[in-house]
Structure formats: structure tokens, C-alpha cells
Design a protein around this motif. Structure first.
Motif, PDB file in Angstrom:
ATOM      1  N   UNK A  70     -71.973  21.819 -89.642  1.00 37.53           N
ATOM      2  CA  UNK A  70     -71.337  20.354 -89.733  1.00 37.53           C
ATOM      3  C   UNK A  70     -72.294  19.696 -88.778  1.00 37.53           C
ATOM      4  N   UNK A  71     -72.302  20.149 -87.241  1.00 39.78           N
ATOM      5  CA  UNK A  71     -73.060  19.573 -86.360  1.00 39.78           C
ATOM      6  C   UNK A  71     -74.505  19.257 -86.555  1.00 39.78           C
ATOM      7  N   UNK A  72     -75.045  20.239 -87.134  1.00 37.71           N
ATOM      8  CA  UNK A  72     -76.370  19.892 -87.596  1.00 37.71           C
ATOM      9  C   UNK A  72     -76.806  18.624 -88.545  1.00 37.71           C
ATOM     10  N   UNK A  73     -75.742  18.662 -89.430  1.00 40.89           N
ATOM     11  CA  UNK A  73     -75.849  17.745 -90.636  1.00 40.89           C
ATOM     12  C   UNK A  73     -75.340  16.468 -90.016  1.00 40.89           C
ATOM     13  N   UNK A  74     -74.234  16.152 -89.097  1.00 37.68           N
ATOM     14  CA  UNK A  74     -74.040  15.124 -88.192  1.00 37.68           C
ATOM     15  C   UNK A  74     -75.016  14.546 -87.689  1.00 37.68           C
ATOM     16  N   UNK A  75     -75.830  15.606 -86.955  1.00 32.06           N
ATOM     17  CA  UNK A  75     -77.090  15.028 -86.082  1.00 32.06           C
ATOM     18  C   UNK A  75     -78.063  14.521 -87.009  1.00 32.06           C
ATOM     19  N   UNK A  76     -78.399  14.851 -88.337  1.00 29.55           N
ATOM     20  CA  UNK A  76     -79.064  14.414 -89.138  1.00 29.55           C
ATOM     21  C   UNK A  76     -78.746  12.807 -89.742  1.00 29.55           C
ATOM     22  N   UNK A  77     -77.580  12.700 -89.736  1.00 28.03           N
ATOM     23  CA  UNK A  77     -77.048  11.225 -89.936  1.00 28.03           C
ATOM     24  C   UNK A  77     -77.205  10.393 -88.773  1.00 28.03           C
ATOM     25  N   UNK A  78     -77.082  10.879 -87.629  1.00 23.77           N
ATOM     26  CA  UNK A  78     -77.411  10.028 -86.350  1.00 23.77           C
ATOM     27  C   UNK A  78     -78.831   9.782 -86.460  1.00 23.77           C
ATOM     28  N   UNK A  79     -79.821  10.684 -86.794  1.00 23.17           N
ATOM     29  CA  UNK A  79     -81.316  10.760 -86.546  1.00 23.17           C
ATOM     30  C   UNK A  79     -81.736   9.552 -87.670  1.00 23.17           C
ATOM     31  N   UNK A  80     -81.412   9.659 -88.996  1.00 24.00           N
ATOM     32  CA  UNK A  80     -81.419   8.791 -89.973  1.00 24.00           C
ATOM     33  C   UNK A  80     -81.040   7.302 -89.557  1.00 24.00           C
ATOM     34  N   UNK A  81     -79.753   7.241 -89.000  1.00 24.72           N
ATOM     35  CA  UNK A  81     -79.258   5.959 -88.678  1.00 24.72           C
ATOM     36  C   UNK A  81     -80.240   5.245 -87.734  1.00 24.72           C
ATOM     37  N   UNK A  82     -80.645   6.035 -86.643  1.00 27.99           N
ATOM     38  CA  UNK A  82     -81.598   5.715 -85.586  1.00 27.99           C
ATOM     39  C   UNK A  82     -82.918   5.186 -86.221  1.00 27.99           C
ATOM     40  N   UNK A  83     -83.395   5.812 -87.265  1.00 26.28           N
ATOM     41  CA  UNK A  83     -84.675   5.691 -87.819  1.00 26.28           C
ATOM     42  C   UNK A  83     -84.499   4.344 -88.656  1.00 26.28           C
ATOM     43  N   UNK A  84     -83.544   4.213 -89.291  1.00 28.04           N
ATOM     44  CA  UNK A  84     -83.191   2.909 -90.129  1.00 28.04           C
ATOM     45  C   UNK A  84     -83.246   1.358 -89.106  1.00 28.04           C
ATOM     46  N   UNK A  85     -82.585   1.968 -87.995  1.00 23.20           N
ATOM     47  CA  UNK A  85     -82.396   0.672 -87.111  1.00 23.20           C
ATOM     48  C   UNK A  85     -83.840   0.263 -86.361  1.00 23.20           C
ATOM     49  N   UNK A  86     -84.556   1.312 -86.159  1.00 24.68           N
ATOM     50  CA  UNK A  86     -86.008   1.140 -85.501  1.00 24.68           C
ATOM     51  C   UNK A  86     -86.945   0.630 -86.709  1.00 24.68           C
ATOM     52  N   UNK A  87     -86.767   1.008 -87.824  1.00 20.99           N
ATOM     53  CA  UNK A  87     -87.630   0.436 -88.903  1.00 20.99           C
ATOM     54  C   UNK A  87     -87.185  -1.089 -89.220  1.00 20.99           C
ATOM     55  N   UNK A  88     -86.022  -1.180 -88.898  1.00 20.57           N
ATOM     56  CA  UNK A  88     -85.638  -2.931 -88.939  1.00 20.57           C
ATOM     57  C   UNK A  88     -86.441  -3.652 -87.838  1.00 20.57           C
ATOM     58  N   UNK A  89     -86.375  -3.049 -86.784  1.00 22.38           N
ATOM     59  CA  UNK A  89     -86.918  -3.759 -85.658  1.00 22.38           C
ATOM     60  C   UNK A  89     -88.547  -3.785 -85.769  1.00 22.38           C
ATOM     61  N   UNK A  90     -89.004  -2.833 -86.420  1.00 25.62           N
ATOM     62  CA  UNK A  90     -90.379  -2.602 -86.774  1.00 25.62           C
ATOM     63  C   UNK A  90     -90.977  -3.713 -87.762  1.00 25.62           C
ATOM     64  N   UNK A  91     -89.935  -4.128 -88.696  1.00 25.77           N
ATOM     65  CA  UNK A  91     -90.167  -5.106 -89.884  1.00 25.77           C
ATOM     66  C   UNK A  91     -90.022  -6.379 -89.406  1.00 25.77           C
ATOM     67  N   UNK A  92     -89.475  -6.611 -88.102  1.00 21.28           N
ATOM     68  CA  UNK A  92     -89.204  -7.869 -87.522  1.00 21.28           C
ATOM     69  C   UNK A  92     -87.805  -8.482 -88.138  1.00 21.28           C
ATOM     70  N   UNK A  93     -86.901  -7.822 -88.432  1.00 20.03           N
ATOM     71  CA  UNK A  93     -85.751  -8.176 -89.098  1.00 20.03           C
ATOM     72  C   UNK A  93     -84.791  -8.448 -87.968  1.00 20.03           C
ATOM     73  N   UNK A  94     -83.715  -9.201 -88.293  1.00 17.46           N
ATOM     74  CA  UNK A  94     -82.791  -9.385 -87.259  1.00 17.46           C
ATOM     75  C   UNK A  94     -82.134  -8.031 -86.806  1.00 17.46           C
ATOM     76  N   UNK A  95     -81.910  -7.652 -85.551  1.00 14.45           N
ATOM     77  CA  UNK A  95     -81.307  -6.535 -85.056  1.00 14.45           C
ATOM     78  C   UNK A  95     -79.832  -6.293 -85.258  1.00 14.45           C
ATOM     79  N   UNK A  96     -79.497  -5.308 -86.134  1.00 15.92           N
ATOM     80  CA  UNK A  96     -78.076  -5.279 -86.389  1.00 15.92           C
ATOM     81  C   UNK A  96     -77.271  -4.470 -85.602  1.00 15.92           C
ATOM     82  N   UNK A  97     -76.028  -4.637 -85.018  1.00 15.44           N
ATOM     83  CA  UNK A  97     -75.130  -3.625 -84.260  1.00 15.44           C
ATOM     84  C   UNK A  97     -74.472  -2.564 -84.774  1.00 15.44           C
ATOM     85  N   UNK A  98     -74.229  -2.901 -86.434  1.00 17.62           N
ATOM     86  CA  UNK A  98     -73.268  -2.109 -87.129  1.00 17.62           C
ATOM     87  C   UNK A  98     -73.585  -2.077 -88.583  1.00 17.62           C
TER      88      UNK A  98
END
Length: 141
Positions: A70-98
Motif C-alpha cells: 500500500x505504501x509503495x502504491x501511495x507513493x506512486x500516487x504522490x509522484x504522479x500528482x507531483x508530476x502533473x503539478x510540474x507539467x502544469x507549470x512547464x506548460x505555463x498554465x495557472x498554478x493549482x493548489x489542489x
């Protein structure tokens, strides 16, 4: 504008949720928050058999899931959410908080992005507010 990386990340989030949830389900509602020095991810799902939503942190106990898995999979979720957040910034889109990621068992996906500063609310207040908004009414599907 969504990039190919964003689309792949949405799919990776779905795949991770499929690996975590130990039964057939109708809908998954995931909350994620990212800001400087803070990350939070949790989700609820509605079982296919009906009944109340199941909280993500209860899965290990309810289904006797190996906690390290479970911890390994939960860590995957955190990594994917972080990747999504970073991609938004790289695309020049508005920075979301949640965000709220809503996935139907049919594959239909809806994502609601939030831009408010939530740093003044306690984690409990934020979760209660989110639950009141998303777990008590039709999410629009």
C-alpha cells in the motif's frame, strides 16, 4: 491545453488506484494538494456492491493488504500528482493548489482544479470541507 505527459499522468493515476482498490467499484474521488513544503493525497471509492464510500487509509485493514505494498502504491500516487503539478507549470498554465480527480468505472474522468490559498486551514478542516462538497451529492456524471 493538455500535453501528452498530462494525459499519461492521468492514466497512471487511474492505474495506481486500480492496483490499490481491492474490489469492484463504481466511482473514485481523489483529493490532492500541493504547495511549498506540503503534499497531501487521499481518496474515497464507492464499492460496486453499494454502501458508504471507503476511505483510502482503511483499505489496508479492511482487505488485509500488505502495508508495504500500500505504501509503495501511495507513493506512486504522490509522484504522479507531483508530476502533473510540474507539467502544469512547464506548460505555463495557472498554478493549482489542489485538485479533485473523479474516476468512474466506465473510464470517464473529471478533474476539478482549485486555486485558493488553503494554507490557513487545518488538514482536518480541508478534508471536512472537501468531503461535504464531494461525498454528499452527485459529482456530475
Amino acid at each position: 491545453m493538455e500535453s501528452k505527459i498530462m494525459e499519461q499522468t492521468y492514466q497512471q493515476i487511474a492505474n495506481t488506484l486500480l492496483n490499490i482498490i481491492q474490489e469492484d467499484w463504481k466511482q473514485v474521488l481523489l483529493y490532492a494538494e500541493i504547495r511549498e513544503g506540503y503534499k497531501k493525497v487521499y481518496f474515497y471509492y464507492y464499492p460496486e456492491s453499494g454502501g458508504s464510500p471507503i476511505y483510502s487509509l482503511d483499505i489496508v485493514e479492511i482487505y488485509n493488504m500488505v502495508e508495504s505494498e500500500y505504501d509503495r502504491l501511495e507513493n506512486e500516487l504522490y509522484q504522479n500528482i507531483s508530476r502533473l503539478h510540474e507539467e502544469f507549470l512547464e506548460q505555463g498554465q495557472e498554478k493549482w493548489t489542489n485538485l479533485t480527480y473523479i474516476l468512474e468505472n466506465t473510464g470517464k474522468l473529471k478533474i476539478n482544479y482549485g486555486y485558493d490559498d488553503l494554507s490557513q486551514l487545518s488538514p482536518v478542516e480541508k478534508q471536512e470541507k472537501w468531503e461535504a462538497e464531494y461525498l454528499t451529492y452527485d459529482t456530475g456524471f
